[in-house]
Design a protein around this motif. Structure first.
Motif, PDB file in Angstrom:
ATOM      1  N   LYS B 304       6.184  53.319  16.695  1.00 58.82           N
ATOM      2  CA  LYS B 304       5.847  54.505  15.916  1.00 58.82           C
ATOM      3  C   LYS B 304       6.764  55.651  16.345  1.00 58.82           C
ATOM      4  O   LYS B 304       7.215  55.693  17.478  1.00 58.82           O
ATOM      5  N   HIS B 309       1.616  63.259  13.449  1.00 53.36           N
ATOM      6  CA  HIS B 309       2.532  64.163  12.735  1.00 53.36           C
ATOM      7  C   HIS B 309       2.538  65.569  13.311  1.00 53.36           C
ATOM      8  O   HIS B 309       2.790  66.545  12.622  1.00 53.36           O
ATOM      9  N   ALA B 354       2.151  66.610   4.058  1.00 50.15           N
ATOM     10  CA  ALA B 354       2.353  65.160   3.882  1.00 50.15           C
ATOM     11  C   ALA B 354       3.817  64.751   3.956  1.00 50.15           C
ATOM     12  O   ALA B 354       4.130  63.594   4.262  1.00 50.15           O
ATOM     13  N   THR B 357       5.147  62.733   6.845  1.00 46.10           N
ATOM     14  CA  THR B 357       4.971  61.277   6.966  1.00 46.10           C
ATOM     15  C   THR B 357       6.223  60.512   6.538  1.00 46.10           C
ATOM     16  O   THR B 357       6.308  59.313   6.743  1.00 46.10           O
TER      17      THR B 357
END
Lengths: 640, 640
Positions: B304, B309, B354, B357
């Protein structure tokens, strides 16, 4: 450069005393400092130019600055770049101004690496030189001035000049001895005065100019271009500058005016009010004025640049003219460069002292051209506005027929001249011509496009050792050496000629073998430019693909020692799109048999000769260098 | 960027805490500092990298550094430039090594401005960033380290991360609050460890490498080239460096060896002895060794790049691999750039949170490609030596038929990848694709050669206001804004479409009108890039000669406000020699009707759409930006 005998025991001895740290003095100082000379450099200002003054760097000067490694430091200040000039005039009917044309300042018929003028405040440019001088141990002594000098070659043939220097407040004095004295003092040169050299005024008309640097707010569309604006309210020249600045030149008075007065002046506000009228219908307002000055200037040229070839003048001390063509600083740079390498060639023991006599004729003719150009340029536009098609035609490579058009011809001359590429030194000992003492039939082979006394033609090539694509004309730095470009054609065809060239260069009595470094046995293997001699750097260029060239196989040892100066002529060039070897083709040299080009340390072509089997090539170069070097050259059968 | 509420009154608050001042940390810090963020940046080393480590800057990274204005400072150090790679192998018969081929490191089928790799000591590169950070008020705190952190969005939704910092001697501690935390700690990332993120080893084979920087004396002809040498005595990679230095990589051990030991080492002398055998019959001697290191390295990739985030990893903390392809620093730069603008878009209030991401999938895929490429690249040569004709064919633009050749295909992929031009982000909200929520039929017009998720194609154009010839893709600096390129075709044909575009951009609910600067009324008229909005810079490019374009007549006010971003597509380009408008042609846009290209702040194409009369163009862009911006977009009839 050599051990200094202490003759006047109590006085300091210098190779040169340089007075004035403007462009001409700084260029001379920077060159000589790099080449190891002992310099006393003074300036009567307390600090470098704080604002205003010259600001235009022409394409040829950009080449030179790059060759000195100073261009990145100049460009780091983000100068404005002028690619085109716009002309604004009153419309046929109605008032105000309209754009009547634009043209490229350095059109494509000139093969320039940097086809623009860079505009940057003179002080920034001066500081780049000052930083370089500092690295070489030269500091400018400020604010000091020269009180007088005397020259006596009989009393001291080596350091004949005694110079009296003084702090401008009169509290300190110093007397020093020097081999040379240089005046880079500007138009009011005390050295020129003491020598009794007079100024000749070519054009009897004088002008008073107002010049203003500032940040403006305007809707005038060409404010970031160089513009010449004529209107019923007067004329103005617009020049963009770094940091959103704009320079405006306004002619305040002319000696042709009925009420002419060279002391006529105008306030900042008056000039702005005039400018507002001239720009109408466009609006212009000043947010900030950085510099404003009014000065009278006439066209003048010094009768002599030197009398004894020990005390020299250069830059504005030799020539004054209107600021319009942006030539002052550029001419100054090239004056200094011309003198610098000649002093070096003499003092380092390579050339006869007589080559110093070429400084004045070479540079004075440039100044004379500049002055007459100044007028021609103005007339070119006052007579009639050229048609757009004419400008377009003139900007390109043209046929012989088109050259007959007077406008096209004058336009081309103007562009060549202002870009700096128009300089063409006449034949003399350094620039071969039919009257030169070198008379080998190999000289100046048919077809060559190189002209002696002019800059070498640009070309891209690939360096063999690291496959870097490079500018051939920039590969030898400004190291004071003559540049010998061996265009070696096709290796399969020239193998013997190349070996013979190397063999005869190696002869102890050749121009090359006669001037080897005294320390040749201990030179580092990292030395790339002067492994054998301080007077020559050799480049070898093959008309072949890089991958086909094997230095150990194709290049004779003497030339191969310049490993970093072996190139493949394998880059496509739009100017010779069908050539297999573009650099050879651009020079007008045979793509199979090559040729040899000697370029002076300042970048101007000295001689071009054929590359042949046997001793002929070196013999012709011996004849050329023999005309001005200190030793008698000729062939023996000995080898390096 | 905004007034900071003091929640934990006693603690300092930062937008971001960056740990590690290698390439990835410095790039992130430099971007965010320029855009006005409050940064705490620490590094556990007392000073920047003194010697050794990464040194290769790829063509794409040179573009990026130029776009940041940092390239001149890098190039001032005179890095070595690698244009070609040479391969040396044992001869078919006999001993020693022979050159079996060379190829361009960035062949001409890649349209690169700088088709070479620049090689420079990492410390010099770091210092260029550090100097820039200093100008923006960010100093790196050294030698400090991170002791731990905790993240609690509920307790403090704005500054959710609390970070404990400590001087490495343990004498001082500090706890700070931050919106983001970034690990640029390198392969041994304590932040990654605390997050419990594991490393996956793609290739189970590990190696021990020896690397030596030094100055050598050798007769090996390709010592200034990048070389891969295989011999019966082992393998070596040669990489030229600045200041006559050479880097040698020698593989000391491999986990495939029967006696594999990851702690196997070799002394400087042992490596030199090995190198001498490998170079035979050429001689090599060391004059000076600047740096020598032995280190084991495996291929690894972080599972990852972030979990919440808020805390992110980048650079070597995410991917480790062999040094051979020279990709480490370049991948690190692009990791940081990718994250920087996304954080900015979110924190400045333009984009939904968002979009953060997209960082991991975009950059992780690049890392995965890098790792698999590492193997492919090795195999490409171990299988067979390619014929010279194959390399030659592969280096040029090739036909579809030639692409079928497996070697040509792999070669091209390899060159694209190593040059940095191979990065192709997959479709997502930012990179339009058929599954994007924007579905206007105007999107992705037929014929366009631009591909979303890839870098914009290079093109030269002429800036209208000053006639400067410029690189279009470099015209908008790295200012964190989306770049809207309006290719406006022929002014006579697109006049209405252009006016309609400006009209609908001016709508208060368009993507453009919705994000105006709060200080729009007081923006200086000198502001060139962001006069209306901090999120967009607009460039308008006409398929016309510069002299035919009159901004006041041809460009609607909204676009004309970007005066310095109006261009004439009038430069000839060798890649499209017959095109009247080369930039339009290179993009594959209609030379009469144009098109609109949106480029992300990091230079990758987001979307291409047609330029049409009416509201369609802005509607399609509203659809695109509506997919990730914070406001609901749509048309009203109001105007700016």
């Amino acid at each position: 450069m050599e051990d200094r005998p202490i003759k006047s025991a109590s006085l300091q001895h210098y190779d040169i005393v340089i007075v004035g740290a403007g462009p001409v003095g700084l260029m001379l100082s920077t060159c000589l400092a790099r080449w190891g000379y002992r310099i006393r450099h003074i300036d009567n200002r307390a600090e470098p130019t704080p604002t205003g003054r010259a600001d235009g760097i022409q394409p040829r000067s950009l080449d030179l600055l790059r060759n000195m490694g100073l261009k990145p430091a100049i460009m780091a200040h983000k100068p404005a770049r002028v690619y085109e000039v716009a002309f604004w005039d009153p419309p046929r009917d109605g008032r105000g101004i309209v754009r009547t044309g634009t043209w490229a300042s350095c059109p494509s018929f000139i093969d320039a690496r940097y086809p623009f003028t860079a505009l940057l405040h003179q002080g920034r440019i001066e500081r780049v030189f000052i930083a370089d001088l500092d690295k070489n141990g030269v500091q400018i002594q400020r604010p000091w001035t020269i009180k007088g000098f005397k020259s006596d070659e009989k009393a001291d043939p080596e350091y004949p000049i005694e110079v009296n220097l003084e702090h401008i407040d009169g509290t300190q004095q110093d007397t020093v001895c020097a081999k040379y004295l240089f005046s880079g003092e500007g138009a009011r040169s005390s050295i020129r005065e003491q020598l009794g050299i007079r100024i000749t005024h070519k054009d009897p008309i004088s002008h008073v100019w107002g010049v203003m640097d500032g940040v403006v707010k305007t809707d005038f569309p060409d404010i970031k271009m160089k513009c010449t604006i004529h209107s019923e309210h007067g004329s103005i020249m617009v020049i963009p500058r770094e940091n959103n600045m704009v320079r405006l030149y306004i002619q305040i008075a002319s000696s042709t005016d009925p009420d002419w007065n060279p002391r006529k002046t105008a306030t900042e506000e008056e000039v702005q009010a005039s400018a507002k009228k001239i720009f109408h219908p466009y609006l212009i307002e000043w947010e900030r004025v950085e510099w404003y000055s009014v000065y009278p200037i006439g066209q003048g040229i010094s009768d002599k640049y030197t009398i004894d070839h020990r005390v020299f003048l250069g830059g504005d001390a030799c020539h004054t003219h209107s600021p319009k063509a942006g030539q002052g600083m550029n001419t100054a740079f090239l004056d200094a460069l011309n003198l610098a390498w000649k002093i070096h060639a003499v003092e380092a023991g390579f050339a006869d002292r007589a080559i110093l006599t070429t400084y004045e004729p070479e540079r004075k003719e440039v100044a004379e051209t500049l002055l007459s150009f100044d007028n021609k340029y103005a007339k070119l536009f006052s007579q009639r506005s050229p048609a757009a098609t004419e400008v377009q035609a003139a900007s390109k490579q043209t046929s012989a027929q088109e050259e007959d058009n007077e406008f096209v011809k004058t336009f081309k001359e103007a562009c060549e001249f202002t870009s700096g590429y128009g300089v063409a030194y006449k034949p003399n000992a350094l620039n071969w011509g039919p009257d030169h003492s070198a008379q080998s039939p190999l000289i100046h082979p048919n077809g060559t496009k190189l002209r002696t006394g002019r800059i070498m033609i640009n070309a891209d090539v690939t360096r063999v050792v690291d496959a870097n694509v490079v500018h051939l004309e920039q590969e030898v730095p400004l190291n004071g050496s003559f540049r010998i470009y061996v265009f070696a054609g096709k290796p399969s065809i020239t193998a013997k000629a190349l070996n013979d060239l190397a063999f005869h260069l190696g002869d102890k009595r050749s121009f090359y073998g006669s001037y080897l470094r005294p320390d040749i046995g201990s030179v580092s293997h990292h030395e790339t430019h002067n492994p054998h001699s301080l007077f020559f750097t050799i480049c070898t260029v093959f008309a072949a693909q890089r991958s086909q060239i094997e230095i150990s196989r194709d290049v004779p040892d003497l030339l191969a020692r310049y490993r970093d100066h072996v190139y493949a002529d394998d880059r496509w060039d739009r100017r010779v799109p069908d050539a297999a070897a573009a650099a050879h083709a651009k020079m007008g040299l045979d793509q199979e048999k090559g040729g040899v080009v000697v370029v002076r340390p300042d970048g101007y072509v000295g001689i071009v000769t054929s590359l042949v089997e046997g001793s002929g090539t070196v013999t012709s170069l011996n004849e050329y260098f023999g005309a001005f070097c200190t030793k008698k050259l000729g062939e023996t059968m000995a080898q390096l």
